[in-house]
Design an enzyme around this catalytic site. Structure first.
Site, PDB file in Angstrom:
ATOM      1  N   HIS A  72     -10.826   5.459   7.989  1.00  0.00           N
ATOM      2  CA  HIS A  72      -9.034   5.882   8.028  1.00  0.00           C
ATOM      3  C   HIS A  72      -8.501   6.940   8.004  1.00  0.00           C
ATOM      4  O   HIS A  72      -9.238   7.111   6.530  1.00  0.00           O
ATOM      5  CB  HIS A  72      -8.329   3.916   7.295  1.00  0.00           C
ATOM      6  CG  HIS A  72      -8.602   3.533   7.775  1.00  0.00           C
ATOM      7  ND1 HIS A  72      -8.144   2.394   8.099  1.00  0.00           N
ATOM      8  CD2 HIS A  72      -9.708   2.821   8.668  1.00  0.00           C
ATOM      9  CE1 HIS A  72      -7.772   1.430   8.912  1.00  0.00           C
ATOM     10  NE2 HIS A  72      -8.803   1.493   9.460  1.00  0.00           N
ATOM     11  N   TYR A 201       2.098  -0.496   4.460  1.00  0.00           N
ATOM     12  CA  TYR A 201       2.858  -0.820   2.711  1.00  0.00           C
ATOM     13  C   TYR A 201       4.395  -0.696   3.590  1.00  0.00           C
ATOM     14  O   TYR A 201       4.507   0.652   3.615  1.00  0.00           O
ATOM     15  CB  TYR A 201       2.589   0.689   2.219  1.00  0.00           C
ATOM     16  CG  TYR A 201       0.687   0.584   1.548  1.00  0.00           C
ATOM     17  CD1 TYR A 201      -0.154   0.789   2.380  1.00  0.00           C
ATOM     18  CD2 TYR A 201       0.009  -0.086   0.618  1.00  0.00           C
ATOM     19  CE1 TYR A 201      -1.531   1.497   1.961  1.00  0.00           C
ATOM     20  CE2 TYR A 201      -1.289  -0.639  -0.335  1.00  0.00           C
ATOM     21  CZ  TYR A 201      -1.994   0.374   0.447  1.00  0.00           C
ATOM     22  OH  TYR A 201      -3.168   0.421   0.097  1.00  0.00           O
ATOM     23  N   PRO A 293      -3.183  -3.957  -7.622  1.00  0.00           N
ATOM     24  CA  PRO A 293      -3.910  -3.885  -6.226  1.00  0.00           C
ATOM     25  C   PRO A 293      -3.216  -2.562  -5.753  1.00  0.00           C
ATOM     26  O   PRO A 293      -3.654  -2.439  -3.904  1.00  0.00           O
ATOM     27  CB  PRO A 293      -4.749  -4.623  -5.586  1.00  0.00           C
ATOM     28  CG  PRO A 293      -3.276  -5.130  -5.997  1.00  0.00           C
ATOM     29  CD  PRO A 293      -3.032  -5.043  -7.268  1.00  0.00           C
ATOM     30  N   LYS A 297      -6.842   1.157  -5.912  1.00  0.00           N
ATOM     31  CA  LYS A 297      -7.366   2.010  -6.588  1.00  0.00           C
ATOM     32  C   LYS A 297      -9.287   1.031  -7.719  1.00  0.00           C
ATOM     33  O   LYS A 297      -9.949   1.724  -8.622  1.00  0.00           O
ATOM     34  CB  LYS A 297      -6.873   2.601  -7.994  1.00  0.00           C
ATOM     35  CG  LYS A 297      -6.504   3.315  -7.502  1.00  0.00           C
ATOM     36  CD  LYS A 297      -7.312   4.704  -7.300  1.00  0.00           C
ATOM     37  CE  LYS A 297      -6.270   5.873  -6.070  1.00  0.00           C
ATOM     38  NZ  LYS A 297      -7.324   5.837  -4.427  1.00  0.00           N
ATOM     39  N   TYR A 391      -4.362   8.404  -2.895  1.00  0.00           N
ATOM     40  CA  TYR A 391      -5.591   7.584  -2.488  1.00  0.00           C
ATOM     41  C   TYR A 391      -7.215   8.322  -1.917  1.00  0.00           C
ATOM     42  O   TYR A 391      -8.212   6.706  -2.309  1.00  0.00           O
ATOM     43  CB  TYR A 391      -4.602   7.149  -0.704  1.00  0.00           C
ATOM     44  CG  TYR A 391      -4.761   6.007  -0.428  1.00  0.00           C
ATOM     45  CD1 TYR A 391      -3.896   5.322  -1.245  1.00  0.00           C
ATOM     46  CD2 TYR A 391      -5.253   5.841   0.477  1.00  0.00           C
ATOM     47  CE1 TYR A 391      -4.384   3.632  -0.325  1.00  0.00           C
ATOM     48  CE2 TYR A 391      -5.851   4.221   1.127  1.00  0.00           C
ATOM     49  CZ  TYR A 391      -5.071   3.606   0.832  1.00  0.00           C
ATOM     50  OH  TYR A 391      -5.272   1.703   1.012  1.00  0.00           O
TER      51      TYR A 391
HETATM   52  P1  RFL Z   1     -15.983  -8.132 -11.062  1.00  0.00           P
HETATM   53  O1  RFL Z   1     -16.051  -8.648  -9.311  1.00  0.00           O
HETATM   54  O2  RFL Z   1     -14.738  -8.957 -11.644  1.00  0.00           O
HETATM   55  O3  RFL Z   1     -17.778  -8.921 -11.415  1.00  0.00           O
HETATM   56  C1  RFL Z   1     -17.411  -9.421 -12.420  1.00  0.00           C
HETATM   57  C2  RFL Z   1     -18.391 -10.037 -12.595  1.00  0.00           C
HETATM   58  O4  RFL Z   1     -19.419 -10.640 -14.101  1.00  0.00           O
HETATM   59  C3  RFL Z   1     -19.382 -11.907 -14.529  1.00  0.00           C
HETATM   60  N1  RFL Z   1     -18.885 -12.666 -14.957  1.00  0.00           N
HETATM   61  C4  RFL Z   1     -20.352 -12.918 -16.420  1.00  0.00           C
HETATM   62  N2  RFL Z   1     -21.459 -13.069 -16.441  1.00  0.00           N
HETATM   63  C5  RFL Z   1     -22.367 -13.348 -17.169  1.00  0.00           C
HETATM   64  N3  RFL Z   1     -21.430 -13.572 -18.545  1.00  0.00           N
HETATM   65  C6  RFL Z   1     -20.542 -13.490 -18.927  1.00  0.00           C
HETATM   66  N4  RFL Z   1     -19.895 -14.197 -20.003  1.00  0.00           N
HETATM   67  C7  RFL Z   1     -19.674 -13.326 -17.447  1.00  0.00           C
HETATM   68  N5  RFL Z   1     -18.809 -12.903 -17.289  1.00  0.00           N
HETATM   69  C8  RFL Z   1     -17.531 -12.527 -16.098  1.00  0.00           C
HETATM   70  C9  RFL Z   1     -18.122 -12.654 -13.048  1.00  0.00           C
HETATM   71  O5  RFL Z   1     -18.786 -13.907 -12.547  1.00  0.00           O
HETATM   72  C10 RFL Z   1     -18.021 -11.463 -11.825  1.00  0.00           C
HETATM   73  O6  RFL Z   1     -19.439 -11.526 -10.964  1.00  0.00           O
HETATM   74  O7  RFL Z   1     -16.162  -6.883 -11.572  1.00  0.00           O
HETATM   75  P2  RFL Z   1     -16.229  -5.435 -11.562  1.00  0.00           P
HETATM   76  O8  RFL Z   1     -18.157  -5.897 -10.590  1.00  0.00           O
HETATM   77  O9  RFL Z   1     -16.370  -4.658 -12.113  1.00  0.00           O
HETATM   78  O10 RFL Z   1     -16.058  -4.990 -10.002  1.00  0.00           O
HETATM   79  C11 RFL Z   1     -14.431  -5.188 -10.132  1.00  0.00           C
HETATM   80  C12 RFL Z   1     -13.661  -5.269  -8.317  1.00  0.00           C
HETATM   81  O11 RFL Z   1     -14.196  -6.315  -8.378  1.00  0.00           O
HETATM   82  C13 RFL Z   1     -11.948  -4.640  -8.589  1.00  0.00           C
HETATM   83  O12 RFL Z   1     -11.585  -3.886  -9.045  1.00  0.00           O
HETATM   84  C14 RFL Z   1     -11.316  -4.844  -7.052  1.00  0.00           C
HETATM   85  O13 RFL Z   1     -11.796  -6.495  -6.429  1.00  0.00           O
HETATM   86  C15 RFL Z   1      -9.685  -4.523  -7.198  1.00  0.00           C
HETATM   87  N6  RFL Z   1      -9.003  -4.745  -6.079  1.00  0.00           N
HETATM   88  C16 RFL Z   1      -9.175  -3.768  -4.886  1.00  0.00           C
HETATM   89  N7  RFL Z   1     -10.184  -2.603  -5.782  1.00  0.00           N
HETATM   90  C17 RFL Z   1      -9.983  -1.020  -4.476  1.00  0.00           C
HETATM   91  O14 RFL Z   1     -10.639  -0.389  -5.120  1.00  0.00           O
HETATM   92  N8  RFL Z   1      -9.499  -0.926  -3.346  1.00  0.00           N
HETATM   93  C18 RFL Z   1      -8.613  -2.083  -2.783  1.00  0.00           C
HETATM   94  O15 RFL Z   1      -8.148  -2.912  -1.691  1.00  0.00           O
HETATM   95  C19 RFL Z   1      -8.240  -3.641  -3.605  1.00  0.00           C
HETATM   96  N9  RFL Z   1      -7.924  -4.668  -3.897  1.00  0.00           N
HETATM   97  C20 RFL Z   1      -8.647  -5.873  -5.536  1.00  0.00           C
HETATM   98  C21 RFL Z   1      -7.584  -5.762  -4.318  1.00  0.00           C
HETATM   99  C22 RFL Z   1      -8.387  -7.341  -5.755  1.00  0.00           C
HETATM  100  C23 RFL Z   1      -7.359  -8.199  -5.819  1.00  0.00           C
HETATM  101  N10 RFL Z   1      -7.768  -9.433  -6.706  1.00  0.00           N
HETATM  102  C24 RFL Z   1      -8.024 -10.486  -6.655  1.00  0.00           C
HETATM  103  C25 RFL Z   1      -7.589  -8.868  -8.344  1.00  0.00           C
HETATM  104  C26 RFL Z   1      -7.220  -6.555  -3.549  1.00  0.00           C
HETATM  105  C27 RFL Z   1      -7.331  -8.180  -4.437  1.00  0.00           C
HETATM  106  C28 RFL Z   1      -6.106  -9.535  -4.165  1.00  0.00           C
HETATM  107  C1  PHB Z   2      -6.893  -5.204   1.044  1.00  0.00           C
HETATM  108  O1  PHB Z   2      -7.835  -4.818   2.386  1.00  0.00           O
HETATM  109  O2  PHB Z   2      -7.630  -6.132   0.227  1.00  0.00           O
HETATM  110  C2  PHB Z   2      -6.196  -3.965   0.000  1.00  0.00           C
HETATM  111  C3  PHB Z   2      -5.797  -2.725   0.542  1.00  0.00           C
HETATM  112  C4  PHB Z   2      -5.707  -1.659   0.263  1.00  0.00           C
HETATM  113  C5  PHB Z   2      -4.929  -2.240  -1.051  1.00  0.00           C
HETATM  114  C6  PHB Z   2      -4.845  -3.635  -1.749  1.00  0.00           C
HETATM  115  C7  PHB Z   2      -5.967  -4.304  -1.280  1.00  0.00           C
HETATM  116  O3  PHB Z   2      -4.117  -1.492  -1.717  1.00  0.00           O
END
Ligand code: RFL
Ligand code: PHB
Length: 401
Positions: A72, A201, A293, A297, A391
């Site tokens: 993108h 957005y 989110p 980041k 970004y």
């Molecule tokens: P995770 O993905 O939470 O993985 C952690 C893992 O550890 C396990 N765990 C354990 N294992 C053993 N013993 C324990 N005691 C444990 N406790 C936990 C868990 O089961 C899990 O499998 O953390 P990690 O790897 O640091 O990854 C981080 C990302 O998942 C997170 O930052 C992103 O998803 C955030 N996020 C976004 N980030 C972006 O860079 N771009 C995006 O567009 C974006 N969109 C989002 C998002 C997060 C969202 N939510 C739901 C919070 C959109 C949403 C809606």
């Molecule tokens: C997504 O596609 O899940 C998404 C994209 C951009 C954001 C947050 C979530 O800022």
């Protein structure tokens, strides 16, 4: 059982770190609390910075991302009936982001780990870091009803916000910084063509909305909702109707709707734990920090932590320089706070804070400030460049000698 780096958590942080370390010949074992399928059921992120994509390439797991991920060059911010494009490529001297789901990256990393014969214990219970301040740390855990001890040189706590690693740092050593926002995001995934070729957005009186995507045939949408709302309160029809009210009119008129594949509500939070290292334990990704989110980041900050720890571990083992581990926290935190600030700023500008308390000013004054802030930055090329360069992601910092 023994390994060099014991990793807690098989989310994107743990899996990417494990793959990179293995490529440098550094032995690692991952302990994950849930099943692989459960990990893959979390939809979450979709936008990868170039630095993240390059790291996935360095790990040798980029084949599908490069084939199926969409580059993108920009995205739109809509407000007051107008759409303004943030020309990422033009404003940053050619930098872009990749639209490729967190689920896909995680799956690619899981398959690569399996193919390389690297060990992962899924459904490992009661994982506990032990003796992290000594030079002989370990992880104790339960697996299929038996107790185990995994001896190691270092522990990478990649276990997300609710993990055990951060709690291992004594309260008197760690400081936690936090802002909780008075609303959440309701996300919906559907097999429908995206509303637009790039993300939009949307700032709107009824609340923020985001039109995102996973592919040409799969869309991801979000709505700002009150914290008290439950997923069950939102039928698919109610979601689509509300989304149409918040999207720019031309986009809403052409929106293709369909049944949801997934719907979930995520609370919004800014959170940082300092320091990110304690003895031989390192906090990586969501274990140490959470962003709302709005700036895309979260996963990208996790990736920069991984990049830093990977460089440190490589130097420890290849140049026999154990002292360099003390650089981890400062380097990681500098980039983390930049991402925190950007996500907080974007969240402030784009959401409707309604009548909620916003600190030492009333809600109406805060709204005027934020409307003016967004108008100013969107109205000038320099302003748009400030948004664009953050970004696409700030550069990764190198270790010092
Ligand atoms: P995770 O993905 O939470 O993985 C952690 C893992 O550890 C396990 N765990 C354990 N294992 C053993 N013993 C324990 N005691 C444990 N406790 C936990 C868990 O089961 C899990 O499998 O953390 P990690 O790897 O640091 O990854 C981080 C990302 O998942 C997170 O930052 C992103 O998803 C955030 N996020 C976004 N980030 C972006 O860079 N771009 C995006 O567009 C974006 N969109 C989002 C998002 C997060 C969202 N939510 C739901 C919070 C959109 C949403 C809606
Ligand atoms: C997504 O596609 O899940 C998404 C994209 C951009 C954001 C947050 C979530 O800022």
């Amino acid at each position: 059982m023994k390994t060099q780096v014991a990793i807690i958590g098989a989310g994107p942080s743990g899996l990417l770190l494990g793959q990179l370390l293995a490529k440098q010949g550094i032995d690692n074992i991952i302990l994950e609390r849930v099943t692989g399928d459960y990990v893959l059921g979390r939809i979450r992120a979709g936008i990868l910075e170039q630095g993240f994509a390059d790291l996935v390439r360095e790990a040798g797991v980029a084949e599908r991302m490069d084939a199926e991920g969409e580059v993108h060059d920009g995205f739109d911010i809509a407000s007051e009936g107008k759409r303004v494009r943030i020309d990422l490529k033009g404003l940053t001297g050619g930098k872009t982001v990749v639209c490729y789901g967190q689920v896909e990256i995680t799956q690619d990393l899981m398959l690569a780990r399996e193919a390389a014969g690297l060990q992962t214990f899924y459904e490992a219970n009661d994982v506990q870091p032990q003796d992290v301040k000594t030079d002989a740390p370990s992880l104790t855990f339960e697996y299929q009803g038996e107790s185990y001890r995994l001896e190691c040189d270092y522990i990478a706590g990649c276990d997300g916000f609710h993990g055990v690693s951060r709690q291992t740092i004594p309260e008197e050593v760690r400081t936690e910084y936090e802002r909780v926002y008075p609303f959440g995001w309701l996300g919906l995934l559907s097999d429908t063509p995206p509303a637009h070729s790039e993300l939009i957005y949307c700032k709107h009186e009824r609340g923020f909305a985001l039109a995102s995507m996973r592919s040409e045939t799969r869309s991801r949408y979000y709505l700002q909702v009150p914290l008290a709302d439950k997923v069950e309160d939102w039928s698919d029809d109610a979601f689509w109707a509300e989304l149409k009210k918040r999207l720019p009119q031309d986009i809403a008129e052409n929106l293709v709707t369909g049944p949801s594949l997934e719907k979930s509500i995520a609370p919004l939070r800014s959170f940082v734990c300092e320091p990110m290292q304690y003895g031989r334990l390192f906090l990586v990704g969501d274990a140490a920090h959470i962003v709302p989110p709005t700036g895309a980041k979260g996963l990208n900050l996790a990736a920069s932590d991984v990049a830093t720890l990977y460089k440190i571990m490589t130097r420890v083992y290849q140049q026999n320089d154990p002292d360099c581990i003390s650089q981890y926290s400062d380097i990681a935190l500098r980039r983390v706070w930049n991402g925190e600030r950007f996500s907080w700023w974007m969240s402030n500008m784009l959401h409707n804070f309604g009548q909620m308390e916003t600190g030492d000013m009333d809600a109406a004054t805060f709204k005027r400030f934020m409307d003016s802030e967004l108008g100013y930055f969107l109205g000038s090329e320099n302003g748009r460049r400030v948004i664009a360069e953050q970004y696409v992601g700030l550069p990764y910092e190198e270790l010092t000698d």
